[in-house]
Design a protein around this motif. Structure first.
Motif, PDB file in Angstrom:
ATOM      1  N   HIS A 169       5.846  41.654 -13.568  1.00 17.13           N
ATOM      2  CA  HIS A 169       6.122  41.745 -12.131  1.00 17.13           C
ATOM      3  C   HIS A 169       7.625  41.883 -11.914  1.00 17.13           C
ATOM      4  N   LEU A 170       8.011  42.879 -11.119  1.00 11.74           N
ATOM      5  CA  LEU A 170       9.424  43.156 -10.842  1.00 11.74           C
ATOM      6  C   LEU A 170       9.672  43.062  -9.346  1.00 11.74           C
ATOM      7  N   VAL A 171      10.695  42.302  -8.988  1.00  9.84           N
ATOM      8  CA  VAL A 171      11.130  42.192  -7.598  1.00  9.84           C
ATOM      9  C   VAL A 171      12.610  42.566  -7.553  1.00  9.84           C
ATOM     10  N   VAL A 172      12.959  43.497  -6.678  1.00 10.20           N
ATOM     11  CA  VAL A 172      14.353  43.921  -6.522  1.00 10.20           C
ATOM     12  C   VAL A 172      14.823  43.529  -5.126  1.00 10.20           C
ATOM     13  N   ILE A 173      15.947  42.827  -5.074  1.00 11.80           N
ATOM     14  CA  ILE A 173      16.570  42.439  -3.814  1.00 11.80           C
ATOM     15  C   ILE A 173      17.929  43.116  -3.763  1.00 11.80           C
TER      16      ILE A 173
ATOM     17  N   PRO B 103      19.796  48.431   1.362  1.00  8.45           N
ATOM     18  CA  PRO B 103      18.855  49.545   1.532  1.00  8.45           C
ATOM     19  C   PRO B 103      19.199  50.784   0.711  1.00  8.45           C
ATOM     20  N   ASN B 104      20.495  51.121   0.589  1.00  8.08           N
ATOM     21  CA  ASN B 104      20.859  52.341  -0.129  1.00  8.08           C
ATOM     22  C   ASN B 104      20.552  52.244  -1.623  1.00  8.08           C
ATOM     23  N   VAL B 105      20.576  51.033  -2.172  1.00  5.84           N
ATOM     24  CA  VAL B 105      20.212  50.850  -3.581  1.00  5.84           C
ATOM     25  C   VAL B 105      18.712  51.084  -3.758  1.00  5.84           C
ATOM     26  N   GLY B 106      17.933  50.588  -2.805  1.00  7.05           N
ATOM     27  CA  GLY B 106      16.491  50.818  -2.874  1.00  7.05           C
ATOM     28  C   GLY B 106      16.149  52.296  -2.823  1.00  7.05           C
ATOM     29  N   VAL B 107      16.865  53.044  -1.982  1.00  8.52           N
ATOM     30  CA  VAL B 107      16.636  54.490  -1.896  1.00  8.52           C
ATOM     31  C   VAL B 107      16.970  55.156  -3.229  1.00  8.52           C
ATOM     32  N   ALA B 108      18.099  54.758  -3.831  1.00  8.32           N
ATOM     33  CA  ALA B 108      18.516  55.356  -5.104  1.00  8.32           C
ATOM     34  C   ALA B 108      17.510  55.084  -6.216  1.00  8.32           C
ATOM     35  N   LEU B 109      16.839  53.931  -6.143  1.00  4.81           N
ATOM     36  CA  LEU B 109      15.857  53.575  -7.167  1.00  4.81           C
ATOM     37  C   LEU B 109      14.461  54.087  -6.840  1.00  4.81           C
ATOM     38  N   GLY B 110      14.329  54.760  -5.694  1.00  3.54           N
ATOM     39  CA  GLY B 110      13.024  55.256  -5.281  1.00  3.54           C
ATOM     40  C   GLY B 110      12.113  54.162  -4.786  1.00  3.54           C
ATOM     41  N   LEU B 111      12.699  53.024  -4.364  1.00  5.55           N
ATOM     42  CA  LEU B 111      11.903  51.895  -3.895  1.00  5.55           C
ATOM     43  C   LEU B 111      12.029  51.683  -2.390  1.00  5.55           C
ATOM     44  N   GLY B 112      13.156  52.111  -1.813  1.00  7.37           N
ATOM     45  CA  GLY B 112      13.404  51.849  -0.390  1.00  7.37           C
ATOM     46  C   GLY B 112      12.695  52.834   0.516  1.00  7.37           C
TER      47      GLY B 112
ATOM     48  N   GLY C  76      -0.040  47.226 -13.730  1.00 10.98           N
ATOM     49  CA  GLY C  76       0.247  45.948 -13.092  1.00 10.98           C
ATOM     50  C   GLY C  76       0.589  46.182 -11.638  1.00 10.98           C
ATOM     51  N   PRO C  77       1.044  45.167 -10.958  1.00 10.90           N
ATOM     52  CA  PRO C  77       1.405  45.341  -9.549  1.00 10.90           C
ATOM     53  C   PRO C  77       2.626  46.238  -9.407  1.00 10.90           C
ATOM     54  N   GLY C  78       2.699  46.961  -8.308  1.00 10.96           N
ATOM     55  CA  GLY C  78       3.863  47.798  -8.048  1.00 10.96           C
ATOM     56  C   GLY C  78       5.101  46.954  -7.830  1.00 10.96           C
ATOM     57  N   PRO C  79       6.262  47.412  -8.280  1.00  8.25           N
ATOM     58  CA  PRO C  79       7.505  46.670  -8.050  1.00  8.25           C
ATOM     59  C   PRO C  79       7.755  46.456  -6.562  1.00  8.25           C
ATOM     60  N   GLU C  80       8.281  45.296  -6.226  1.00  4.71           N
ATOM     61  CA  GLU C  80       8.615  44.975  -4.836  1.00  4.71           C
ATOM     62  C   GLU C  80      10.084  45.304  -4.576  1.00  4.71           C
ATOM     63  N   PHE C  81      10.375  45.744  -3.366  1.00  6.53           N
ATOM     64  CA  PHE C  81      11.766  45.916  -2.964  1.00  6.53           C
ATOM     65  C   PHE C  81      11.974  45.242  -1.621  1.00  6.53           C
ATOM     66  N   HIS C  82      13.028  44.428  -1.545  1.00  6.51           N
ATOM     67  CA  HIS C  82      13.382  43.753  -0.302  1.00  6.51           C
ATOM     68  C   HIS C  82      14.818  44.139   0.057  1.00  6.51           C
TER      69      HIS C  82
END
Length: 534
Positions: free
Chosen positions: A518-522, A525-534, A408-414
């Motif tokens: 579809h997954l969107v994470v808001i 920035p440091n949370v995105g880095v920890a999840l490998g998304l940022g 599916g589509p790649g997870p989004e990170f904002h």
């Protein structure tokens, strides 16, 4: 030379638009000129259409809307009229240009997340006549272009830039985003809803594979099934209840979370052999039916041993009996509840006691272990999430749970750092998922790490969509992660505030794994880095 959209003059352009198009072609790079722009949008909950003859974009000047008007123009008693071969018609081109400018800026803000301030101006071009001086208070000479300006378009547009003081900056990525909105390169495609349907078919096949594997344990009477998020525990629990009742067995299907319990109750509302609901709701009924006193407002601590002891007494003295107990979210149950529920089984030697659990979702009872002996079975295939979502879910704890389902589509990170940032991103995301992607509102959910965020969003309107509680009609559901445990949605928007403590990781694990497609994470920035998304 300016970049024109479309790249050549359309054959259906009006007589007034053709000379303006050719003049605007002479503007220098990096001007972008869009001819015959139309859009549809939901503004303040209402459907609205917009159009403009020409829209100009410059990374150092912003946006200009230009209306092109042919024929003769007359102003009589403050009212505008346009005359051509077909007659005389009332029209105010400057009001039209102003309205188009504001509507277009609003549309772009609603549909492009994190769009910075957008400077905008407007003008009206009369290519067939010569105009001198101001036409009205709303039509000063600086925003009026005429036949003479066809030979000096650079000067004319610079005059508009200076009149509106358009000296801001649009970063390149937003110039591209605006271009995609005004001149999309794809006009016919699958919607997200079409893609969701394809993924569902594959996921259902995988769940059936899990069910067939579990069927091999039918001879065991006390079973505990372990499985990570997305392995189909809840689906299999309901399926087992359905099959047992079809064979004439009385079944209790229960869980910890009230929303999941309500979903179970709705699913089996027409099945007299299945008693379904959250353990808290069912305990109230069983205790009251047995003639015992259920506290009006029990304290949180009461739900541990005191509740288990009273429930055991209810089954000992009351009339309720069942042939099978099926428990989902077993990791959240107090030890005393298992003992009490087992007492409701009519035939202890033949009755079924089946528990589904995931230690990593134990947000209420850390380091949970089952207080009973049972045959153990492990589900080791993620059949809810797409492969891309499963990879992100696995990173939370460093698991390696295989997901051989569907792509599916790649997870989004904002990345955001304020509630205002969250709101801005939500507008754009919801517009893409529901208004453009055609995913029904009841298949989209917004999950929050904290209740304060949920309470703030309930009742809010974004991209023409209302946010509400689970079960509210025609709304996008907003719920806390811990209350949505056990449930799922096609598209899940997860709002995280931090990822520091063990409970934070458990909530992130639960929240991210609720998304089927579809997954969107808001998040910061440091949370995105920890999840490998940022």
């Amino acid at each position: 030379m300016a970049t024109m959209f479309p790249g050549r003059l359309p054959g259906n352009a009006s007589p007034s638009e053709k000379p303006v198009y050719r003049a605007l072609e002479q503007l220098p790079d990096p001007w972008r000129v869009f001819h015959s722009v139309a859009w549809q949008s939901l503004r303040k909950g209402r459907q609205g259409d917009g159009e403009a003859d020409f829209v100009l974009i410059h990374p150092r000047h912003g946006l200009i809307v230009i209306e092109a008007k042919g024929g003769s123009i007359h102003i009589r008693d403050g009212e505008w009229f346009s005359s051509n071969k077909k007659g005389t018609h009332p029209i105010d081109p400057f009001e039209q240009a102003t309205a188009s400018k504001h509507a277009l800026v609003g549309y772009l803000r609603d549909t492009i997340p994190e769009l910075p301030w957008l400077d905008a101006g407007h003008g009206v071009w009369f290519p067939g006549i010569t105009v001198s001086g101001d036409l009205s208070a709303a039509a000063p000479e600086e925003i009026v272009l005429d036949h003479n300006d066809l030979n000096r378009p650079v000067v004319a547009i610079n005059d508009l830039v200076n009149r509106w003081n358009l000296h801001g900056t649009i970063p390149d990525e937003f110039v591209e985003a605006i271009t995609k909105r005004l001149a999309p390169t794809v006009t016919i495609r699958h919607t997200l809803a079409d893609d969701v349907a394809e993924v569902h078919a594959r996921q259902l096949a995988l769940t059936e594979t899990q069910r067939l594997a579990l069927a091999g344990l039918r001879r065991a009477r006390r079973v505990i099934v372990y499985g990570g998020a997305g392995t189909g525990k809840t689906v299999l629990a309901a399926e087992r209840a359905r099959r047992l009742s079809a064979d004439g067995f009385r079944v209790v299907l229960t869980c910890f979370n009230r929303p999941l319990g309500d979903a179970f109750a709705d699913e089996f509302s027409d099945n007299d052999l299945v008693t379904a609901g959250s353990v808290h709701h069912l305990a109230n009924s069983w205790i009251t039916d047995a003639g015992l006193t259920f506290p009006e407002d029990p304290e949180p601590g009461w739900w541990d041993d005191p509740a288990g002891e009273l429930l055991l007494e209810a089954f000992t003295t009351g009339d309720f009996r069942t042939d099978a107990i099926i428990i989902d979210e077993g990791q959240d149950f107090d030890d005393s509840w298992f003992m009490a529920l087992e007492a409701a089984i009519d035939n202890q030697d033949e009755g079924l006691f089946l528990v589904f659990a995931d230690r990593q979702q134990a947000i209420y009872r850390e380091n949970w272990e089952p207080p009973f002996d049972a045959v153990e079975y492990t589900l080791d295939l993620n059949c809810r999430n797409t492969n891309q979502i499963a990879e992100v879910v696995a990173r939370v704890y460093g698991d390696d749970l295989p997901a051989r389902g569907a792509d599916g589509p790649g997870p989004e990170f904002h990345a955001v750092e304020s509630p205002e940032g969250v709101d801005k991103v939500l507008r754009g995301v919801l517009h893409r998922l529901v208004n453009e992607g055609a995913i029904p509102v009841d298949r989209v959910v917004i999950l929050t790490q904290y209740r304060e965020t949920k309470d703030r969003l309930i009742g809010w309107t974004a991209a023409g969509l209302t946010l509400g509680a689970i079960g509210d009609e025609d709304t996008v559901a907003v719920e806390t992660i811990h209350r949505f445990k056990g449930l799922e949605a096609d598209a899940t928007i997860v709002i995280l505030d931090r990822l520091e403590k063990v409970r934070d990781h458990a909530l992130a694990y639960i929240g991210l794994s609720r998304a089927r497609f579809h997954l969107v994470v808001i998040a910061p920035p440091n949370v995105g880095v920890a999840l490998g998304l940022g």
